[in-house]
Design an enzyme around this catalytic site. Structure first.
Site, PDB file in Angstrom:
ATOM      1  N   CYS B 156      -0.212  -2.657   1.039  1.00 18.38           N
ATOM      2  CA  CYS B 156      -0.666  -2.169   2.335  1.00 18.38           C
ATOM      3  C   CYS B 156      -1.875  -3.029   2.684  1.00 18.38           C
ATOM      4  CB  CYS B 156      -1.047  -0.692   2.271  1.00 18.38           C
ATOM      5  SG  CYS B 156      -1.817  -0.113   3.796  1.00 18.38           S
ATOM      6  N   CYS B 159      -4.724  -0.778   4.692  1.00 18.48           N
ATOM      7  CA  CYS B 159      -5.530   0.254   4.004  1.00 18.48           C
ATOM      8  C   CYS B 159      -5.019   0.404   2.580  1.00 18.48           C
ATOM      9  CB  CYS B 159      -5.588   1.562   4.787  1.00 18.48           C
ATOM     10  SG  CYS B 159      -4.023   2.258   5.356  1.00 18.48           S
ATOM     11  N   SER B 160      -4.340   1.490   2.263  1.00 17.99           N
ATOM     12  CA  SER B 160      -3.922   1.696   0.877  1.00 17.99           C
ATOM     13  C   SER B 160      -2.667   2.553   0.816  1.00 17.99           C
ATOM     14  CB  SER B 160      -5.048   2.381   0.107  1.00 17.99           C
ATOM     15  OG  SER B 160      -5.407   3.581   0.776  1.00 17.99           O
ATOM     16  N   CYS B 161      -1.813   2.475   1.830  1.00 14.32           N
ATOM     17  CA  CYS B 161      -0.596   3.300   1.883  1.00 14.32           C
ATOM     18  C   CYS B 161       0.235   3.069   0.620  1.00 14.32           C
ATOM     19  CB  CYS B 161       0.204   2.966   3.126  1.00 14.32           C
ATOM     20  SG  CYS B 161      -0.708   3.353   4.631  1.00 14.32           S
TER      21      CYS B 161
END
Lengths: 220, 252
Positions: B156, B159-161
């Protein structure tokens, strides 16, 4: 927003440092920060895109200096202030002064499990709307530069790719970041040749697949 | 300085974490996860249950952060925005119930049950929810299958999906700027940092999780496992293999 979060293809961040024995949390405060953020989100007072924007819309130097859960906490504080749930004075003093707005309630412990297991589905009923693009069709990512929230990574803007999946009719992040839970658009998987994005340094046969909404795309 | 004896008494701080000491020591050899500085940190050797052994001798942000989070927690509880027991339920869920074991069961079943593998290709959301793995950060799922000619890898960049419902909470490296910036543009160099070298004939397809679709990599079934049951195969499936930053070696 051409913000600090949009780093695909950027240089200078150094090597990846995998740690095979990494603990789930690296400090007691990280555990609390995670739980607090999820629990506060459980009040239903903001969308996932509002929470992303609250973390990302800041001075890049600050964004890069903060660790992951530090960003979560600053984002949470900002949401609480922006939504009028906590005042700046309360945050500064750490003391509750004003009552909560009417209709706002904590997620009770006995409903945590069902809430986590249910999640928040992001697909919506398309009604009469049909997807503008079909599997295999060539498209170009628009060169959008909005000041507000957008999930169109800088590295694909202007690049041509092909539709590799029609995922469905999904909530649109640009409007969801303003609290709108209903506005949705067709969501596609779009696959680009890595060399079309990153030039000769990319592998000749490598590809990058990105999920993009219809308003981010033009037909070719 | 790593592990070089007890720090000055004034630096000892109470800790609550229960990760292993071995993990803490390995972590301590890397970077400070709070300031990202590549600098050594000191263990508190007397504490066996300690995972946060940082001695931030030139910066005190950790203590500030602890105070900040504790103050916020108290404020939200006092205001009635957060039920303190709900915090425990949330932590319990992600510390003990939801983790890569879920994803490993999906992979092992895909390896042993062709009809399920097909169902995963057709509609991974339904197939995985049907195994009881639903919920937050796994509402919409796609399974991508590795093959000799194509290796899949998930990131991602924005962000940090990450597919929490099948892999649990993401590791620090997945959320880090080096991985997020480079996975899309130089995946082979990133894989080398994980000790993975792919044949030149294997193309890499990187999946950037920019929407609420979450991706699970189905690694190739390792050689030497013919006839193994899903139960026997599941323990071979690592978290990193399901992100696409590891392979699963042949079994003898």
């Amino acid at each position: 927003m051409n913000g600090p979060q949009d780093i695909g293809g950027r240089h200078g961040f150094g090597p990846v440092r995998p740690d095979p024995d990494e603990p789930l949390f690296h400090a007691p405060w990280e555990r609390r920060a995670m739980a607090l953020t999820v629990a506060a989100g459980g009040t239903g007072q903001w969308t996932i895109d509002e929470s992303r924007f609250a973390r990302e819309d800041r001075d890049p130097a600050e964004y890069y200096a903060l660790s992951y859960y530090q960003l979560w906490i600053r984002g949470l504080e900002r949401l609480l202030r922006d939504k009028g749930l906590v005042t700046a004075a309360e945050l500064a003093e750490g003391r509750a002064r004003d009552p909560l707005p009417e209709g706002v309630a904590a997620l009770p412990a006995d409903r945590v499990r069902s809430a986590l297991m249910r999640g928040t589905p992001y697909d919506r009923d398309p009604g009469d709307s049909t997807p503008a693009f079909a599997f295999g069709q060539r498209v170009r990512a628009r060169n959008l530069q909005p000041r507000g929230h957008v999930r169109l990574p800088g590295y694909v803007r202007g690049a041509a790719g092909r539709i590799t999946a029609v995922h469905g009719y999904h909530v649109f992040p640009d409007t969801s970041a303003q609290g709108d839970r209903e506005t949705a658009h067709w969501l596609y998987n779009v696959t680009f040749a890595a060399r079309d994005l990153f030039g000769a340094r990319a592998g000749a046969r490598d590809e990058v697949s990105v999920d993009l909404w219809e308003p981010y795309l033009d037909a070719l | 300085m790593v592990g070089a004896g007890a720090p000055p008494a004034g630096r000892r701080r109470p800790v609550l974490h229960r990760a292993s000491r071995a993990g803490a020591q390995r972590h301590a050899r890397g970077r400070c996860v709070h300031c990202q500085a590549a600098r050594p940190v000191i263990l508190f050797p007397e504490r066996e249950d300690q995972a946060m052994p940082h001695d931030h001798d030139d910066h005190s942000h950790l203590d500030e952060e602890t105070a900040r989070v504790m103050a916020l927690e108290k404020l939200l509880i006092d205001k009635g925005l957060v039920d303190p027991a709900a915090l425990d339920r949330i932590l319990e869920t992600y510390e003990t119930e939801i983790g890569p074991r879920n994803g490993a069961q999906v992979v092992a079943r895909a390896w042993t049950d062709p009809a399920f593998a097909q169902a995963l290709r057709d509609d991974a959301t339904a197939a995985i929810h049907g195994m009881g793995f639903g919920g937050r950060q796994g509402e919409h799922l796609t399974a991508v299958f590795n093959a000799p000619e194509t290796h899949n890898m998930v990131v991602c960049t924005l962000c940090s999906c990450y597919p929490w419902s099948v892999l649990g909470l993401p590791p620090v490296w997945y959320k880090s700027t080096p991985y997020r910036s480079r996975a899309v543009s130089e995946p082979r160099a990133v894989l080398e940092e994980f000790g993975v070298t792919l044949p030149g004939t294997t193309a890499i397809r990187v999946w950037d999780s920019t929407a609420e679709m979450r991706y699970l990599v189905i690694p190739m079934r390792p050689a030497g496992t013919d006839g193994w049951s899903a139960e026997a195969l599941a323990p071979l499936v690592t978290r990193d293999a399901m992100i696409g930053t590891a392979l699963i070696g042949a079994q003898r």
